[in-house]
Structure formats: structure tokens, C-alpha cells
Design an enzyme around this catalytic site. Sequence first.
Site, PDB file in Angstrom:
ATOM      1  N   ASN A   1     -37.517  43.818 -13.973  1.00 23.30           N
ATOM      2  CA  ASN A   1     -37.227  43.719 -15.401  1.00 23.30           C
ATOM      3  C   ASN A   1     -38.236  42.825 -16.128  1.00 23.30           C
ATOM      4  O   ASN A   1     -37.889  42.114 -17.077  1.00 23.30           O
ATOM      5  CB  ASN A   1     -35.789  43.225 -15.634  1.00 23.30           C
ATOM      6  CG  ASN A   1     -34.804  44.383 -15.722  1.00 23.30           C
ATOM      7  OD1 ASN A   1     -35.070  45.384 -16.377  1.00 23.30           O
ATOM      8  ND2 ASN A   1     -33.677  44.260 -15.037  1.00 23.30           N
TER       9      ASN A   1
ATOM     10  N   ASP B   1     -40.974  47.964 -11.900  1.00 15.87           N
ATOM     11  CA  ASP B   1     -40.550  48.072 -10.505  1.00 15.87           C
ATOM     12  C   ASP B   1     -41.757  47.730  -9.634  1.00 15.87           C
ATOM     13  O   ASP B   1     -42.772  48.442  -9.644  1.00 15.87           O
ATOM     14  CB  ASP B   1     -40.046  49.478 -10.213  1.00 15.87           C
ATOM     15  CG  ASP B   1     -38.867  49.844 -11.103  1.00 15.87           C
ATOM     16  OD1 ASP B   1     -37.725  49.545 -10.705  1.00 15.87           O
ATOM     17  OD2 ASP B   1     -39.094  50.383 -12.206  1.00 15.87           O
TER      18      ASP B   1
ATOM     19  N   ASP C   1     -33.380  56.449 -14.682  1.00 14.63           N
ATOM     20  CA  ASP C   1     -34.444  56.156 -15.641  1.00 14.63           C
ATOM     21  C   ASP C   1     -35.644  55.471 -14.981  1.00 14.63           C
ATOM     22  O   ASP C   1     -36.653  55.238 -15.634  1.00 14.63           O
ATOM     23  CB  ASP C   1     -33.924  55.328 -16.823  1.00 14.63           C
ATOM     24  CG  ASP C   1     -33.038  54.166 -16.424  1.00 14.63           C
ATOM     25  OD1 ASP C   1     -32.697  54.045 -15.228  1.00 14.63           O
ATOM     26  OD2 ASP C   1     -32.660  53.379 -17.311  1.00 14.63           O
ATOM     27  N   HIS C   2     -35.522  55.179 -13.679  1.00 18.36           N
ATOM     28  CA  HIS C   2     -36.623  54.592 -12.907  1.00 18.36           C
ATOM     29  C   HIS C   2     -37.166  55.608 -11.898  1.00 18.36           C
ATOM     30  O   HIS C   2     -36.427  56.469 -11.413  1.00 18.36           O
ATOM     31  CB  HIS C   2     -36.144  53.378 -12.111  1.00 18.36           C
ATOM     32  CG  HIS C   2     -35.701  52.225 -12.946  1.00 18.36           C
ATOM     33  ND1 HIS C   2     -36.431  51.068 -13.074  1.00 18.36           N
ATOM     34  CD2 HIS C   2     -34.573  52.036 -13.673  1.00 18.36           C
ATOM     35  CE1 HIS C   2     -35.781  50.218 -13.847  1.00 18.36           C
ATOM     36  NE2 HIS C   2     -34.647  50.782 -14.233  1.00 18.36           N
TER      37      HIS C   2
END
Length: 255
Positions: free
Chosen positions: A147, A216, A245-246
Site C-alpha cells: 500500500n 505489490d 484489483d491486484h
Amino acid sequence: MKIASWNVNSLNVRLPHLQEWLKAAQPDIVGLQETKLEDAKFPDDALLELGYRSVFAGQKTYNGVALVSKQPAEEVQVGIPGFEDEQKRVIAARFGDVRVVNLYVVNGKAVGDEKYEYKLRWLDAVHDWLAEEIARHPKLVVLGDFNIAPDDRDVHDPEAWHEKILCSTPERDALKRLCALGLHDSFRLHNDEAGHFSWWDYRAAGFRRNLGLRIDLLLVSEALRAGCSASAIEREPRTWERPSDHAPVWVDVTG
């Protein structure tokens, strides 16, 4: 050894995606974040059918982390030692002589918010713990959804995100402190270019328009740096129906 990280944003929803990706990519170890499952509901039997063992720490609806691997995990640690936190955000284990720490870093909501202050305290606690971990385990991989976008190359619109959450100077400085322990961003060992992202908002056609962030990360210790032969972001799973969403990210490391 192929080591990966993937914020699946609900393993209950994304299990078929994980199964498909494990079959195709064949990673040795995967750190998962945002499993959003209580431990009793973790699909360890389904993953074992694919040859993967699991250790996990979950909770209902939010957070949740796991390490999924072809070889058994040893010396499993859940949470940050000495840091009181009910949120399931950390799990670590040893695989042979490689220690893997899986982090789901606090989002922080907005700069100045109380959750932002909690994020910075949390990162301080992680730093102090990792200083001990790297001393005990020179071969260390710290992976997860951080994040935090490390620098402006990792942001689709640096001006729009300037000093916003995920891109603020204190957050980036906290990440730099972690790296100063002797950790290296494995992706940047192989690619200096801007415009490579691992997360895209579901809104505003973020993925189709490539309006993303690279948050990430897989950080490798100095003892593993020379053995990092490749590192990549796999965009294809983000194109699948009802995706996270990743996207998964991985590093190939020997030594």
C-alpha cells in the site's frame, strides 16, 4: 525458487483464479493478502490437491494473510512480535534456508487520518522486527501488498497523487527505512521503466486505461540479490471475470 505475492481480495471469490494461476505459473511459494476468511474456512484441502500446503491467519470479512507453498513451512510466525494488533496482516515462515515474510500493510485511508497514523506506527514496528529477522535469516524475502508506491515511476499520474495516501513522503520514507535494512525491490533489479503497475481501481475503467499503481512488492535481502534472475507482474489474471484489483507479482531467486 519462484516466490510470488498476490492480494486476492477475497479468497472465497478468487479461489478458482488462484487455482488456475497456480497450475499455470507453478510458483514454489505464494504470499496471499486480503483472504477475508476465518481460519476454519480456509480452502487448504483444495490447494493441497494441487500440491500446495498452506499456513494462514484470517478473520471474517477483512484482512487475512497466508503462505501457500510446495514444501512445508517451518518456524511460522503470525503477527508482529510485541505489537498488539487484532488485524491479521502478517505471517512469516522459513522454507529451507529462506525466510519469507508476508505483509498486508495498512492502507491508511487518507493523509492525516487516524488510520494513517496507525499505518506509520505499524511500519515502525515492522522495521524493528525485520531488523531482527534479517540478522537471524540473511536470506530474507519480504513480500506483500505494501500500500505504498515506492516512487513516481510507480504511479500513473504522479501529479494527481502527489502527497496523497499511498504516495505521501512519510509512507515512502518508511518504505525506504525498510529497504535500508539491506532489502532490494526485486522488480527494480530488472526494470527501471515507469508505467508498470500491480493494482488498478475497479472504477473509471482503471485497468483498461492503465490507471494504476505498483504497490505489490517483493523485497529481497543482499544475500539473495545476486540470485534474482527475473521478476515480473502478471497482468493476465486482472483480465479474468470478477478479478482481484491486484495482479500477481513474482521473483525467481537462487542461492
